[in-house]
Design an enzyme around this catalytic site. Structure first.
Site, PDB file in Angstrom:
ATOM      1  N   LYS A  79      75.279  27.913  32.188  1.00  0.00           N
ATOM      2  CA  LYS A  79      74.169  28.865  32.093  1.00  0.00           C
ATOM      3  C   LYS A  79      73.194  28.653  33.244  1.00  0.00           C
ATOM      4  CE  LYS A  79      70.726  30.439  28.661  1.00  0.00           C
ATOM      5  NZ  LYS A  79      70.172  30.184  27.304  1.00  0.00           N
ATOM      6  N   SER A 154      69.881  34.140  24.259  1.00  0.00           N
ATOM      7  CA  SER A 154      69.808  34.344  25.693  1.00  0.00           C
ATOM      8  C   SER A 154      71.076  33.896  26.440  1.00  0.00           C
ATOM      9  CB  SER A 154      68.610  33.582  26.256  1.00  0.00           C
ATOM     10  OG  SER A 154      68.762  32.176  26.071  1.00  0.00           O
ATOM     11  N   SER A 178      69.739  30.796  20.679  1.00  0.00           N
ATOM     12  CA  SER A 178      70.326  31.350  21.907  1.00  0.00           C
ATOM     13  C   SER A 178      71.739  30.890  22.220  1.00  0.00           C
ATOM     14  CB  SER A 178      69.422  31.046  23.105  1.00  0.00           C
ATOM     15  OG  SER A 178      68.264  31.834  23.059  1.00  0.00           O
TER      16      SER A 178
END
Length: 479
Positions: A79, A154, A178
């Site tokens: 990420k 997210s 997330s």
């Protein structure tokens, strides 16, 4: 080779048996990415040259009998808010667009030590603020199972990457759900570890008392393999737990071998089974409860009464911490600088151009609740209720070993379906409380919503440092 939902442990067997090389494996994943990522949009950037060079080094070590671990040469995507040395770390924000990491996050360094190949920067909601991956400054990530729908957020890029078979696993971060929510939307496994279990050093902070790095992958054993690698005490992180960590993959294997939940009590918090659940989600959860019973698990009713305040508490504490953490990105200390007249004008223009609407909204909210005259009324009161939420979890765990709940009230929704920020915030209503309490949880695929054809996930939550029991139960259920 066929990489559809391939696991780390299966790839490890292939590599160690000499049936495939790391270079061939990485090339196969790159081929998948080239074929479909223009449609999915999981990656912001990929350093192909470095990835293939690392694969060749892993193959050389294996040929010489000097592998770093059984997983040497397996790629794992990252990420875009987790630092990988010499790679971009923009947090999907224009203000950090040109930034390259000068060091590895502790979790990344731990993976490299075992020979994993961290590669690629995965798209996300800007600064991890969002539940749909629609808030990225650079691109939209789509759900590989239905590209008209969001992948969640997210860590939407991380979930989409694994679901689309662009990598066998990915690192994400979980501040209010997330990891677990996008894992649920994309039909993969996602783990939010106990707070402090995995070092936050090298994770760009959103809300420091809530953030945790964790894996997204295809099964519980893979989650255990990654957790074994990245867990443990780190002197660089003052919140890192000193407790010994490990044995997570073995716990998952044990659950897989037995296929039984006998001896385990699963608590059903009545507050999580309300009229707010979509019919398809409620149906799958009923089937999940029946399956748990069939596997020998005992169901007990519990209550988490203060979780009704969790969303409100979260959006006070998280925004307050975000306001403080993001203050450093001002065009002077960090971040892109805009031409301006004087210091104050530089702040205004740099932050105005660099941050997106959702980030600005949360900074404003956080600054407000921390301001003179409002601190006691909002922030201090929220911290007190957070303590009550944690006590609710601790009381519930006196009556059961694990908690069983939905992950989301609905399956993956369509783009632009939730234009109201409050509607979006409520997408995480079943995940937020766990971050406030600091305990651990896992999202596992549990069925399909007949109306949408999209996956429904169940959430298993465990006491602090209870990852082994949680993963064993998850593996037995998934079997």
């Amino acid at each position: 080779m066929d990489l559809k939902h391939t696991t780390i442990h299966a790839l490890s067997n292939e590599l160690n048996a000499g049936k495939i090389s790391s270079l061939e494996l990485c090339q196969a994943y790159l081929k998948n990415i080239d074929a479909r990522d223009n449609e999915i949009g999981a990656f912001l950037e990929i350093d192909r040259e470095h990835m293939l060079a690392a694969a060749q080094e892993a193959d050389s070590r294996r040929a010489a009998g000097k592998t770093l671990s059984a997983y040497d040469g397996i790629p794992i995507a990252v990420k875009d808010n987790i630092c990988v040395k010499d790679e971009r770390c923009s947090c999907a924000s224009k203000i950090l667009e040109p930034v390259k990491s000068p060091y590895d996050a502790t979790a990344v360094a731990a993976l490299k030590k075992q020979g994993f190949i961290p590669f690629g920067r995965l798209n996300m909601d800007e600064f991890a603020m969002g539940s749909s991956c629609e808030n990225s400054a650079f691109k939209t990530t789509r759900n590989p199972l239905d590209t008209s729908r969001v992948p969640g957020g997210s860590s939407g890029g991380s979930a989409a990457c694994v679901a689309a078979d662009f990598a066998p696993a990915a690192l994400g971060s979980d501040t209010g759900g997330s990891i677990r929510q996008p894992a649920a939307f994309c039909g993969v496994v996602g783990v939010k570890p106990t707070y402090g279990r995995v070092s936050r050093y090298g994770l760009v902070a959103f809300a420091s008392s809530l953030d945790q790095i964790g894996p997204l992958c295809n099964d519980a054993e893979d989650a255990g393999i990654i957790l074994d690698a990245i867990s443990g005490f780190d002197p660089h992180d003052s919140t890192s737990l000193p407790d010994a960590a490990g044995g997570f993959a073995d716990a998952a294997r044990k659950g897989l071998e037995t296929g039984s939940l006998a001896g385990l009590k699963f608590g059903l918090p009545k507050e999580y089974f309300t009229g707010g659940l979509d019919a398809g989600v409620a149906k799958v959860m009923d089937e999940t409860i029946a399956k748990v019973k069939a596997l020998g698990g005992q169901i007990v009713d519990v209550s988490l009464p203060h979780t009704k305040y969790a969303v409100a508490v979260y959006y006070i504490i998280a925004t307050a911490e975000a306001s403080a953490n993001l203050a450093r990105f001002d065009g002077i200390r960090y971040g892109s600088r805009q031409d301006a007249n004087g210091l104050v004008d530089t702040y205004y223009k740099s932050r105005g151009a660099g941050f997106g609407d959702e980030v600005k909204r949360r900074i404003l909210l956080g600054t407000y609740v921390l301001s003179s005259g409002y601190y006691d009324a909002y922030y201090l009161r929220a911290q007190r209720v957070r303590t009550l939420i944690r006590k609710d979890f601790e009381e519930a765990f006196k009556h059961c070993d694990l908690l069983l709940t939905p992950v989301t009230p609905q399956t993956a929704f369509k783009f632009n379906e939730k234009s109201d920020p409050l509607q979006m915030y409520l997408s995480d209503i079943f995940t937020i409380a766990l971050n406030l309490s600091g305990h651990c949880g896992i999202s596992i695929p549990a069925g399909i919503d007949g109306a949408t054809g999209m996956p429904v996930a169940a959430q298993i939550m465990a006491p602090a440092m209870g990852e082994a029991t949680m993963l064993s139960a998850a593996a037995a259920f998934m079997k």
